[in-house]
Design a protein around this motif. Sequence first.
Motif, PDB file in Angstrom:
ATOM      1  N   ASP A 191      -6.057  -6.655   0.802  1.00 53.12           N
ATOM      2  CA  ASP A 191      -5.251  -5.439   1.016  1.00 53.12           C
ATOM      3  C   ASP A 191      -5.674  -4.197  -0.355  1.00 53.12           C
ATOM      4  O   ASP A 191      -6.247  -5.057  -1.140  1.00 53.12           O
ATOM      5  N   THR A 192      -5.578  -3.183  -0.476  1.00 52.41           N
ATOM      6  CA  THR A 192      -5.607  -2.245  -1.341  1.00 52.41           C
ATOM      7  C   THR A 192      -4.443  -1.904  -1.902  1.00 52.41           C
ATOM      8  O   THR A 192      -4.354  -0.489  -2.385  1.00 52.41           O
TER       9      THR A 192
ATOM     10  N   ILE B 213       0.660  -1.110  -0.134  1.00 46.67           N
ATOM     11  CA  ILE B 213       0.072   0.136   0.081  1.00 46.67           C
ATOM     12  C   ILE B 213       0.928   1.283   0.063  1.00 46.67           C
ATOM     13  O   ILE B 213       1.509   1.612   0.927  1.00 46.67           O
ATOM     14  N   GLU B 214       0.606   2.062  -1.153  1.00 43.82           N
ATOM     15  CA  GLU B 214       1.938   3.324  -1.177  1.00 43.82           C
ATOM     16  C   GLU B 214       0.953   4.532  -0.689  1.00 43.82           C
ATOM     17  O   GLU B 214       1.518   5.551  -0.821  1.00 43.82           O
ATOM     18  N   ALA B 215      -0.122   4.511  -0.636  1.00 48.19           N
ATOM     19  CA  ALA B 215      -0.962   5.812  -0.340  1.00 48.19           C
ATOM     20  C   ALA B 215      -2.084   5.256   0.987  1.00 48.19           C
ATOM     21  O   ALA B 215      -1.894   3.976   1.332  1.00 48.19           O
ATOM     22  N   PRO B 216      -2.896   5.928   1.471  1.00 48.01           N
ATOM     23  CA  PRO B 216      -3.759   5.695   2.451  1.00 48.01           C
ATOM     24  C   PRO B 216      -4.518   4.340   1.634  1.00 48.01           C
ATOM     25  O   PRO B 216      -5.093   4.613   0.724  1.00 48.01           O
TER      26      PRO B 216
ATOM     27  N   PRO C 299       0.738  -9.554 -10.406  1.00 46.99           N
ATOM     28  CA  PRO C 299       0.633  -9.925 -11.735  1.00 46.99           C
ATOM     29  C   PRO C 299       0.018 -11.465 -11.720  1.00 46.99           C
ATOM     30  O   PRO C 299       0.613 -12.227 -10.906  1.00 46.99           O
ATOM     31  N   ARG C 300      -0.856 -11.863 -12.566  1.00 43.53           N
ATOM     32  CA  ARG C 300      -1.547 -13.340 -12.510  1.00 43.53           C
ATOM     33  C   ARG C 300      -0.151 -14.318 -12.813  1.00 43.53           C
ATOM     34  O   ARG C 300      -0.354 -15.441 -12.153  1.00 43.53           O
ATOM     35  N   SER C 301       0.750 -14.027 -13.322  1.00 41.72           N
ATOM     36  CA  SER C 301       1.898 -14.935 -13.831  1.00 41.72           C
ATOM     37  C   SER C 301       2.713 -15.108 -12.471  1.00 41.72           C
ATOM     38  O   SER C 301       3.516 -16.190 -12.553  1.00 41.72           O
TER      39      SER C 301
ATOM     40  N   LEU D 212      -3.652  -5.531 -10.597  1.00 40.42           N
ATOM     41  CA  LEU D 212      -2.628  -4.649 -10.603  1.00 40.42           C
ATOM     42  C   LEU D 212      -3.680  -3.159 -10.384  1.00 40.42           C
ATOM     43  O   LEU D 212      -4.357  -2.660 -10.970  1.00 40.42           O
ATOM     44  N   GLY D 213      -2.940  -2.531  -9.399  1.00 37.66           N
ATOM     45  CA  GLY D 213      -3.319  -1.049  -9.094  1.00 37.66           C
ATOM     46  C   GLY D 213      -4.753  -1.112  -7.992  1.00 37.66           C
ATOM     47  O   GLY D 213      -4.949  -0.062  -7.548  1.00 37.66           O
TER      48      GLY D 213
END
Length: 412
Positions: free
Chosen positions: A338-339, A313-316, A344-346, A389-390
Amino acid sequence: MSNPYLQKKRWKYLLLFFALVIAGSSLLYTKYLVVNIAKSERTRAQVWAQTMKQIFSTLDEEQLNYVFFVRDSLSVPAIVTDEKGDIKFHRGLDSGKTNINVVPEPGAKKAPVYDPQYFENELKIMKAQHQPIKINVQGFGDNYWFVYYKDSQLLTQLRVFPYIQLSIIAVFLAVAYSAFSSSRKSEQNQVWVGLAKETAHQLGTPISSLLAWIELMKAKFDAEDDPLIAEMANDVKRLEIVADRFSKIGSKPVLEPHSVYEVIKDFVDYFSVRVSDKISFEITGDRFLKAGINVPLFDWVIENLLKNAVNAIEAPGSIKVDIAASKARNQIYIDVTDTGKGIPRSKFVTVFRPGYTTRKRGWGLGLSLTKRMVENYHNGQIFVKDSELGKGTTFRIILRNIEDDSDSDSES
């Protein structure tokens, strides 16, 4: 730091490439031998066909004996038919299917006797393998006879041999690789166990000293209820738990029935105050589900998952732990969501391999140890249930629900 998993992967591809080169070279050389032997057998079949023609163009006894000798020297299985497809002669076939010798002596009038189905099958094989050799036999009721032949037993074996050889080599390599890998893992396990136990031993003395110093501080400064000293004591106790974890590595832990919700909540309460307040924690699900758990080791599992979630988590953001049960399968599902930045699926399987990490200073051992503690010590499962992703990732832990067992015991 270079990724050892990627290096190992490159070596595997390099070894596979050389294996394919060796296999391809073996197949090409065998094909070369097969082509040359096939040409040789074709020539011998042509010689045999010419002797058939010579038999009926000379009546000289000495020459006739020589021709029969040359003709019968052919080791290639062959069948001679007339223009109508009726069998005239054969050579090198199963004698048990021919009843009598179908090659009569010169001047004999008896028609050949043979097993029709057997010769039909043999002819079909011969026609599929080679073009017939056409010989002129005018004066015997037919203009032409046709000599059909198939590969000799030697040539047939030579065609199949490289595939058998490669199969045996492949099996040998698989067994050798499995044995080598097992031996290497055993050595690694011994090193890790020794290192873990030595670490636990080395931590024991300073931890005991820290506990004594904390008690001394409380007495000297009359700070029995000081919250800072209380948190310090909690951290030292945590160090005790860590040392206890390391001491348990390599030995079979004792599993006891515990409420999954309470065990996770106790650790989350401790962990949540030691990370950024921009990350929120939530625990949902059934509070009464029980599983066989070794609390120090299971705390380690949850700790590794939560630490990975926090680092992702890079932000709140938020971390949610949901606990549910499948009564049909008698299992407990623990989903840690987590958010963060996602996986990646691979890489769903790769993340559990030792040495894999996306952090510059990471060792890549957290999830590998987590998988071992869940599967080897708690007889459960752990995997990446979902990730985008993201948007975030969900890890799922599966444990056996022992609540039903206790209920059934009480009912009985």
